[in-house]
Design a protein around this motif. Structure first.
Motif, PDB file in Angstrom:
ATOM      1  N   PHE A  33     -12.310   3.667  -1.873  1.00 23.39           N
ATOM      2  CA  PHE A  33     -13.736   3.649  -1.570  1.00 23.39           C
ATOM      3  C   PHE A  33     -14.584   4.200  -2.716  1.00 23.39           C
ATOM      4  O   PHE A  33     -15.810   4.127  -2.667  1.00 23.39           O
ATOM      5  N   ASN A  34     -13.919   4.746  -3.748  1.00 26.98           N
ATOM      6  CA  ASN A  34     -14.644   5.212  -4.934  1.00 26.98           C
ATOM      7  C   ASN A  34     -13.879   4.724  -6.172  1.00 26.98           C
ATOM      8  O   ASN A  34     -13.181   5.489  -6.822  1.00 26.98           O
ATOM      9  N   TYR A  82      -4.124   1.161   2.392  1.00 27.20           N
ATOM     10  CA  TYR A  82      -4.610   2.046   1.331  1.00 27.20           C
ATOM     11  C   TYR A  82      -5.927   1.479   0.826  1.00 27.20           C
ATOM     12  O   TYR A  82      -5.969   0.374   0.294  1.00 27.20           O
ATOM     13  N   VAL A 113      -9.596   7.693  -2.550  1.00 27.95           N
ATOM     14  CA  VAL A 113      -8.843   6.764  -1.702  1.00 27.95           C
ATOM     15  C   VAL A 113      -8.680   7.357  -0.302  1.00 27.95           C
ATOM     16  O   VAL A 113      -8.851   8.556  -0.097  1.00 27.95           O
ATOM     17  N   ARG A 114      -8.342   6.513   0.620  1.00 29.12           N
ATOM     18  CA  ARG A 114      -8.082   6.952   1.995  1.00 29.12           C
ATOM     19  C   ARG A 114      -7.272   5.876   2.703  1.00 29.12           C
ATOM     20  O   ARG A 114      -7.180   4.729   2.242  1.00 29.12           O
ATOM     21  N   PHE A 115      -6.709   6.235   3.849  1.00 27.85           N
ATOM     22  CA  PHE A 115      -5.976   5.285   4.686  1.00 27.85           C
ATOM     23  C   PHE A 115      -6.873   4.848   5.836  1.00 27.85           C
ATOM     24  O   PHE A 115      -7.601   5.670   6.416  1.00 27.85           O
ATOM     25  N   ALA A 116      -6.816   3.569   6.164  1.00 25.30           N
ATOM     26  CA  ALA A 116      -7.648   3.028   7.238  1.00 25.30           C
ATOM     27  C   ALA A 116      -6.884   1.926   7.960  1.00 25.30           C
ATOM     28  O   ALA A 116      -5.986   1.293   7.401  1.00 25.30           O
ATOM     29  N   ASP A 172       0.826  -1.205   0.000  1.00 23.94           N
ATOM     30  CA  ASP A 172       0.000   0.000   0.000  1.00 23.94           C
ATOM     31  C   ASP A 172       0.860   1.255   0.000  1.00 23.94           C
ATOM     32  O   ASP A 172       0.488   2.276  -0.591  1.00 23.94           O
ATOM     33  N   SER A 191      -7.077  11.446  -5.353  1.00 21.54           N
ATOM     34  CA  SER A 191      -6.938  11.644  -3.909  1.00 21.54           C
ATOM     35  C   SER A 191      -8.284  11.629  -3.206  1.00 21.54           C
ATOM     36  O   SER A 191      -8.346  11.330  -2.003  1.00 21.54           O
ATOM     37  N   PHE A 192      -9.362  11.954  -3.931  1.00 18.29           N
ATOM     38  CA  PHE A 192     -10.696  11.976  -3.325  1.00 18.29           C
ATOM     39  C   PHE A 192     -11.382  10.617  -3.385  1.00 18.29           C
ATOM     40  O   PHE A 192     -12.474  10.463  -2.840  1.00 18.29           O
TER      41      PHE A 192
END
Length: 369
Positions: free
Chosen positions: A200-201, A197, A180-183, A112, A177-178
């Motif tokens: 979510f879209n 990584y 994906v996100r870190f969780a 990731d 960048s809008f």
């Protein structure tokens, strides 16, 4: 059920055992085979990237010392910067996907982490494709319109084109960048919660990749291939004409020696680009004709991952060896290259004498055309 374990069916139907019915699909390439091949592939990629980073730093310093008096110097200077960024993040991707580091008990996923670097990798690859296409078109115009090319491709025009390409790549790559996100998610390897990584879209991310990487690369690849074929044909015609004129004693003004050397060098630069970009182009052309070839396919998913890493290695190799073409371009680059010191390339003050020996050896074996 019969005595041999087959289900009894009507005459003419195929007998199938229950074991065959329940047998899962075996992938074309197993996970262990993927790790085995990747260990060798990425072990080759890492030294290539390190070598390419060093050579492109030299290219940047040399073109800076040569100045920006011509559009070609500006384009090659910016191409060296794009190649340097590509190689830096190719190195990140190579380390992040190396099997020796995947199972390390870290607080974050190495794969990731490399996917974050891949965002910049794709943008820098696309910028390098744009610049190579501009150089190729500029050389083609130089052959077709030798008296007007200086009015068409000025320094300001070239600088504005490259600046526009960079702005386009930033604007088209920013929407990723809008999406994906870190969780914090549990790891299937280390059985602990790690930073990962997460997409979510996926539709937004796929569209951004299409606009910022796939389409620009495909367009530039087509332009460079057509332009390279055109330059090769014109270069051969010029050589044949020059040979005919030398036998008859007449003078030809078709192409000067300097222009011939530059066209030949651009042909080699374009050929290196075609070599490095072809795997990436095939990776998004073949799935269009054969949709089953994607990463989530249980049968071809590992094969797709292997081809993706192989494309990164090919791109890194093509970005690393441009310096040998530039050295053969003429005495000016060679003279400036010999004045570059190791302290300008790297902050570590070691290996001065070995660098001087290597530099003298390379420049002596590659004389100007």
């Amino acid at each position: 059920m019969g005595s041999f374990g087959f289900v009894e069916v009507e005459s003419g139907a195929m007998n199938t055992s229950m074991e065959d019915v329940m047998k899962p699909i075996q992938p074309f390439l197993t996970y262990d085979e993927l790790l085995y091949i990747n260990s060798y592939l990425l072990s080759i990629s890492i030294p290539i990237c390190i070598f390419g980073i060093f050579t492109n730093i030299v290219n940047i310093l040399v073109f800076y010392k040569m100045g920006f008096s011509s559009p070609t110097n500006i384009s090659l200077f910016c191409l060296a910067i794009a190649d340097l960024l590509t190689l830096c993040f190719s190195l990140v991707i190579s380390f992040g996907n190396h099997p020796a580091l995947i199972r390390d008990d870290l607080s974050f996923s190495m794969i990731d982490f490399s996917r974050v670097g891949a965002q910049v990798y794709y943008s820098s690859c696309a910028i390098g494709s744009w610049i190579t296409a501009v150089i190729n078109v500029e050389r083609s115009f130089c052959v077709v319109f030798p008296m007007k090319v200086k009015q068409i491709f000025t320094r300001k025009t070239t600088a504005r084109l490259i600046a526009g390409m960079v702005i386009y790549q930033i604007a088209s790559g920013l929407p990723r960048s809008f999406g994906v996100r870190f969780a914090w998610i549990p790891s299937a390897v280390t059985n602990r919660t790690i930073i990962s990584y997460v997409i979510f879209n996926p539709r937004l991310v796929s569209l951004s990749y299409l606009v910022s990487f796939s389409l620009p690369n495909l367009i530039c690849f087509f332009v460079v291939v057509v332009g390279t074929i055109f330059l090769i044909s014109k270069f051969k015609q010029s050589r044949q004409l020059r040979s005919t004129m030398s036998r008859t004693g007449e003078k030809s003004n078709k192409m000067s020696d300097k222009d011939a050397r530059l066209v030949r060098s651009m042909i080699f630069v374009s050929a290196l680009y075609i070599y490095g970009a072809t795997p990436n182009v095939l990776l998004y052309v073949i799935p269009a004709a054969y949709p089953s070839l994607h990463m989530d396919n249980p049968y071809l998913g590992y094969l797709h991952s292997l081809l993706l890493l192989a494309a990164i290695v090919a791109q890194a190799a093509s970005c690393s060896v441009n310096i040998f073409v530039y050295v053969r371009m003429g005495s000016n680059f060679k003279t400036k290259a010999t004045s570059v010191t190791i302290s300008e390339v790297t902050p570590w003050p070691v290996g001065y004498q070995y660098y001087d020996i290597l530099r003298d050896s390379v420049t002596s074996r590659l004389p100007a055309l």
